[in-house]
Every structure is written in structure tokens, then in C-alpha cells.
Enzyme design. Structure first.
Site, PDB file in Angstrom:
ATOM      1  N   ASP A 148       0.870  -1.183   0.000  1.00 30.97           N
ATOM      2  CA  ASP A 148       0.000   0.000   0.000  1.00 30.97           C
ATOM      3  C   ASP A 148       0.898   1.221   0.000  1.00 30.97           C
ATOM      4  O   ASP A 148       2.140   1.103   0.018  1.00 30.97           O
ATOM      5  CB  ASP A 148      -0.946  -0.017   1.222  1.00 30.97           C
ATOM      6  CG  ASP A 148      -2.274   0.688   0.917  1.00 30.97           C
ATOM      7  OD1 ASP A 148      -2.240   1.913   0.704  1.00 30.97           O
ATOM      8  OD2 ASP A 148      -3.318   0.019   0.892  1.00 30.97           O
ATOM      9  N   HIS A 166     -12.088  -0.826  -9.264  1.00 27.37           N
ATOM     10  CA  HIS A 166     -13.341  -0.067  -9.456  1.00 27.37           C
ATOM     11  C   HIS A 166     -13.165   1.412  -9.095  1.00 27.37           C
ATOM     12  O   HIS A 166     -14.015   2.224  -9.419  1.00 27.37           O
ATOM     13  CB  HIS A 166     -14.500  -0.709  -8.674  1.00 27.37           C
ATOM     14  CG  HIS A 166     -14.572  -0.343  -7.231  1.00 27.37           C
ATOM     15  ND1 HIS A 166     -15.770  -0.129  -6.575  1.00 27.37           N
ATOM     16  CD2 HIS A 166     -13.609  -0.126  -6.309  1.00 27.37           C
ATOM     17  CE1 HIS A 166     -15.533   0.199  -5.322  1.00 27.37           C
ATOM     18  NE2 HIS A 166     -14.245   0.187  -5.127  1.00 27.37           N
TER      19      HIS A 166
HETATM   20  C1  LIG Z   1     -10.753   0.786  -1.100  1.00 27.22           C
HETATM   21  S1  LIG Z   1      -9.250   0.472  -0.280  1.00 27.22           S
HETATM   22  C2  LIG Z   1      -9.157  -1.287  -0.411  1.00 27.22           C
HETATM   23  C3  LIG Z   1      -8.355  -1.908   0.676  1.00 27.22           C
HETATM   24  C4  LIG Z   1      -8.284  -3.425   0.673  1.00 27.22           C
HETATM   25  N1  LIG Z   1      -7.812  -3.953  -0.591  1.00 27.22           N
HETATM   26  C5  LIG Z   1      -9.626  -4.041   1.047  1.00 27.22           C
HETATM   27  O1  LIG Z   1     -10.099  -4.900   0.322  1.00 27.22           O
HETATM   28  O2  LIG Z   1     -10.185  -3.674   2.075  1.00 27.22           O
HETATM   29  C6  LIG Z   1      -8.058   1.035  -1.447  1.00 27.22           C
HETATM   30  C7  LIG Z   1      -6.636   0.917  -0.974  1.00 27.22           C
HETATM   31  O3  LIG Z   1      -5.768   1.279  -2.036  1.00 27.22           O
HETATM   32  C8  LIG Z   1      -4.705   2.029  -1.500  1.00 27.22           C
HETATM   33  N2  LIG Z   1      -4.109   2.837  -2.575  1.00 27.22           N
HETATM   34  C9  LIG Z   1      -4.607   3.929  -3.176  1.00 27.22           C
HETATM   35  N3  LIG Z   1      -3.766   4.370  -4.124  1.00 27.22           N
HETATM   36  C10 LIG Z   1      -2.707   3.541  -4.124  1.00 27.22           C
HETATM   37  C11 LIG Z   1      -1.511   3.467  -4.903  1.00 27.22           C
HETATM   38  N4  LIG Z   1      -1.259   4.352  -5.860  1.00 27.22           N
HETATM   39  N5  LIG Z   1      -0.666   2.451  -4.640  1.00 27.22           N
HETATM   40  C12 LIG Z   1      -0.926   1.539  -3.682  1.00 27.22           C
HETATM   41  N6  LIG Z   1      -2.044   1.551  -2.914  1.00 27.22           N
HETATM   42  C13 LIG Z   1      -2.922   2.548  -3.136  1.00 27.22           C
HETATM   43  C14 LIG Z   1      -5.369   2.845  -0.425  1.00 27.22           C
HETATM   44  O4  LIG Z   1      -4.422   3.348   0.503  1.00 27.22           O
HETATM   45  C15 LIG Z   1      -6.317   1.836   0.186  1.00 27.22           C
HETATM   46  O5  LIG Z   1      -5.741   1.102   1.215  1.00 27.22           O
END
Ligand SMILES: C[S@@+](CC[C@H](N)C(=O)[O-])C[C@H]1O[C@@H](n2cnc3c(N)ncnc32)[C@H](O)[C@@H]1O
Length: 465
Positions: free
Chosen positions: A302, A347
């Protein structure tokens, strides 16, 4: 040629003089019968289990009880058939007329949220509009009109003229903080974003940039920052969105268990496979999988801020789960893993950016690596899904993704196209929705050269030097 002789007295010959509707059960009666039959089953279950009767009263249960599969089907049928019957007897003109001003529900809900009416009205007794108004800063007239509108949705009631009291629905807002956050996120973030979406589309019809959404228009941040950055600068709004997501995902059908039980992890476990959870937050999916499959190893990736704030992974899990800061728009550092998971990630992105995320994986993929996407998967249009209003929830979520992020939910064909567009090395396998789950598991395999042909490319480059 003579007409064939039909034997048997009970074969009906429809008379051209009697309209079909007079000889067969009408749709209205059919629906009413379904409602009666399935409601009886529900009622019997409630009685057999000694559960309280559903009611709108303030002390009623705040959720319908969890049901076994067969009774759950009855409930879904009652909801579906009741809606259909209601729509039929309303007729198309009235249905559309009243649907078109449904945003006024958001208005009275916004007043309830903004003026904290659910929290100000006592749970165990009534209060008068006159007493309440000065506590809110609203005139008595405006307070009363907001509340009386909400009452038509069974949110609050007027036990005698001039008095207001809670119902079960308003009690939810007073007692369930996450649900109150959901309300706030809907009326203060999603609603303004929705109202500015057509305007945003007129300005940027391609609608693929997170900084050009209805949300950005509503927040005067077009071409400045995406929603996540706006929330990053506003801890209260960020916290409210967190609560709203907790409320939504806390509902039935979103449990991680569906991913744990819904895929053949056992064969991966047998070969001590490595799984990378990209955008995996603090690792709750990896923890659930690692708990169940003792030989799997995980890397949870992340953004640095998220990884830095993650609680330490302890005990036996520490050896099997590694947290790693990684931006998924940059080349994937974990090479040759067996599975790469994206849960609730794609999404959030339009195809343009989802393609970049998948492209960043290619230099790490070995022949046979699997890509698992755990997201909603839009059904074929009009195809009934297993649970209540399921298609409507998914299609509404698809609109929400447009309004907030210029992102989208995808159908199986959309996912297949996306992989196809990114690289011919991806073989799209398909999608599956575990029974009872609202999300699907979408799968593709890498059948191109190991690491995107990087080694060969390097060798070729050296050979030409
Ligand atoms: C909607 S959450 C989903 C978290 C997890 N996969 C779940 O199922 O609960 C989206 C995640 O993507 C991470 N994220 C957003 N942009 C990112 C990036 N450019 N690289 C890595 N992670 C990222 C956010 O910090 C967050 O933890």
C-alpha cells in the site's frame, strides 16, 4: 389438410372472444399471491424462533433478523414482488413523476444530518417543534416542514399535533454512528457530486480523470486534486467517509470469508505459494487467508502512509506476512509471485488508469501467475440476481464511482476487454460470485513470457551492443 384431432378433454382452447386476461391469473393477482405465500413463510419463521415482529416503533429491531437460505429467499421475493406490484398499480406516469423528485428525500435527510435532529430528539419521549427549533437555529416552520417530510418516510413521527418522537428508522441515526456517517457522506458528499456530474461531463466528456469529476466541480477542485486528496486535507470528512464505508461493507455479503472460501487456495497452499495483495491496506485480507491456509506467504502493499500506520504483524504471522510500501502505478517489485490480488482497487479507476495499474504488473509476472480481482461485477442487464434489488445496488454504485472518481464498476465483458487491451499475454479466465456474496472473484492468468520478456529483452539489448 384437415386439422389434427386432439384427444383429451382438459386441453384448453382459448376463445378468441374472451380476452386472455379474463381467463388466466393476472399479473397483479400473481404478484399478490407470491407476496402472501412468501410472507406467510417469513411470518412462520419469526414466530417459530420467537423473534420480535418487524415494526416501525422506536423500540423495534433495527435490522431484519439474519435468516437461513430458504427463508432469505422468501424475504427477497416479498421485497421484489411488493415493489413490482406497487409500481404496476402506480402506473408509469405517476412512477416517473414521483421518482423524479426523490432528491427531496435527500433534502429532508440533509436537514436531519446537518441540524443533528436525531441526536437532539430524546429517544424515550416526545418533544415539541417549539422546544426543538431554538436548539437548531431553524425557524419552527422550517424545522416542522423538514421533519414532517421525513415522517412520510417513517423517519420520526408526530404522536400528537406539534410533538415529534423517534421511530425505529430515526433511532438508527441516533444510535449507530457509522450509519449516521453514511447519511452524512450521502447528503454532503455524494449528492452535491451527483448534481454536478452532467456539468463535469459537458466539460470533460471522456470522463477518465479523477480530477474532473462531479465531486471536483462541487468542491471547486477541478484539475486541482482528486476526492481522496480533498479528504486527505479534511480529517473530519475523511473520518466520515471511513464510517460510511464501515456501515456499507459491514452489511451481509461483503465478508472477507467469501474470498477465503471462494477460490482454490488449497492447491496454492500445497505448493507454499506467494500472494501479493496490492492496495491491501493493513493486511486484513492476508491475515484472514494466512489464518486458514498455513503455508501461504503474503506481501501486502500500500502507499507509505498506510503501511506506516499499520499495526505490527505479530507471532507466527510475522514470518508469513510482509508489509511493503509500493505505489501500484509503478513497476511491481515482487517478481514471480503466484497470485496478485486487487480487492476494491480497480473499481476506483477508469479504464485508462486501471490499464496503467495492470501494465505495471507485467515486468513481475511469471508464466502462470494469476491476477485476482475482488470487486463488484455488473450483471447482464435485467438479469435477476439472487438478492434484493441487487442489480440496482450495483448500478447505483457504478454511478457513484462516476460522480466521485470518474471510475466505474465493470461487467465480466468489461474486465475481459480491459485485460485484452493491456496485453495479449493476459488470458482472461472469468468471474464467479460466491453464493450470498455481493462481490465477484474475477480471474486472469499471465501466459506471456516471464517478466514481460524482460530477460530476453536484456539479452537482446546486450547482444546488439
Ligand atoms: C478501497 S481500499 C481497499 C483496501 C483493501 N484492498 C480491502 O479490500 O479492504 C483502497 C486501498 O488502495 C490504497 N491505494 C490507493 N492508491 C494507491 C496506490 N497508488 N498504490 C498503492 N495503494 C494505493 C489505499 O491506501 C487503500 O488502502
Amino acid at each position: 389438410m384437415a386439422a389434427p384431432v386432439v384427444k383429451g378433454a382438459d386441453i384448453e382452447t382459448p376463445s378468441p372472444l374472451i380476452p386472455k386476461s379474463a381467463t388466466s391469473t393476472s399479473k397483479l393477482i400473481e404478484l399478490a399471491q407470491t407476496i402472501a405465500k412468501e410472507t406467510e413463510k417469513l411470518d412462520q419463521y419469526i414466530k417459530d424462533c420467537g423473534l420480535p415482529q418487524p415494526s416501525f416503533e422506536v423500540d423495534a429491531p433495527l435490522n431484519f433478523p439474519k435468516l437461513p437460505e430458504d427463508v432469505k429467499k422468501s424475504r427477497e421475493e416479498v421485497v421484489r414482488a411488493t415493489k413490482e406490484l406497487g409500481d404496476l398499480v402506480a402506473g408509469p406516469t405517476d412512477s416517473v413523476r414521483w421518482m423524479a423528485w426523490d432528491h427531496n428525500n435527500s433534502l429532508s435527510l440533509h436537514a436531519i444530518y446537518h441540524y443533528k435532529l436525531a441526536q437532539l430528539i430524546p429517544l424515550d419521549t416526545s418533544t415539541s417543534f417549539a422546544t426543538l427549533a431554538p436548539l437548531t437555529g431553524l425557524s419552527e416552520l422550517n424545522l416542522r416542514r423538514f421533519l414532517r417530510h421525513a415522517m412520510t418516510n417513517r423517519i420520526f413521527c408526530e404522536p400528537s399535533p406539534g410533538l415529534v418522537a423517534h421511530t425505529a428508522a430515526s433511532r438508527v441515526l441516533a444510535t449507530d454512528a457509522a450509519m449516521n456517517d453514511w447519511l452524512g457522506f450521502c447528503v454532503e458528499d455524494m449528492w452535491p457530486a451527483a448534481s454536478q456530474t452532467i456539468s463535469a461531463l459537458k466539460q470533460n466528456p471522456e470522463a477518465d480523470d479523477m480530477k474532473q469529476t462531479g465531486f471536483c466541480k462541487a468542491n471547486y477542485t477541478t484539475d486541482v486534486e482528486p476526492m481522496f486528496a480533498t479528504f486527505g486535507n479534511d480529517p473530519l470528512r475523511a473520518k466520515r467517509m471511513g464510517g460510511a464505508m464501515k456501515s456499507l461493507m459491514g452489511g451481509e455479503g461483503y465478508e472477507v470469508g467469501y474470498l477465503v472460501e471462494g477460490y482454490d487456495w488449497a492447491s496454492l497452499d500445497a505448493k507454499s505459494a506467494t500472494v501479493v495483495d496490492i492496495g491491501g491496506s493493513h493486511g486484513h485480507v492476508a491475515l484472514a487467508l494466512a489464518e486458514r491456509f498455513k503455508n501461504l506467504k503474503f506481501v501486502v502493499q500500500d502507499l507509505p502512509k498506510t503501511i506506516d500506520s499499520a499495526p505490527a504483524i505479530e507471532g507466527e504471522m510475522e514470518e508469513r506476512i510482509q508489509l511493503q510500501a509500493h505505489d501500484f502505478f509503478t513497476p511491481q517489485p515482487v517478481k514471480g509471485a503466484d497470485v496478485y490480488i486487487f480487492r476494491w482497487i480497480l473499481h476506483n479507476h477508469s479504464d485508462k488508469y486501471a490499464a496503467k495499474i495492470l501494465t505495471s504488473l507485467i515486468p513481475a509476472l511469471k508464466h502462470g501467475s494469476r491476477i485476482l480481482i475482488n470487486d463488484y461485477c455488473l450483471p447482464d442487464p435485467g438479469k435477476e440476481l439472487e438478492s434484493i434489488g441487487e442489480e440496482r445496488v450495483l448500478r447505483t454504485m457504478d454511478l457513484v464511482m462516476l460522480t466521485l472518481l470518474n471510475a466505474q464498476e465493470r461487467s465480466e465483458a468489461d474486465f475481459a476487454n480491459l485485460f485484452g487491451k493491456v496485453d495479449k499475454g493476459f488470458k482472461f479466465i472469468g468471474s464467479r460470485k460466491p453464493a450470498g456474496c455481493r462481490m465477484s472473484i474475477v480471474e486472469a492468468a499471465w501466459e506471456g513470457e516471464d517478466f514481460g520478456g524482460e530477460k530476453k529483452n536484456e539479452a537482446e539489448a546486450k547482444a546488439t551492443l
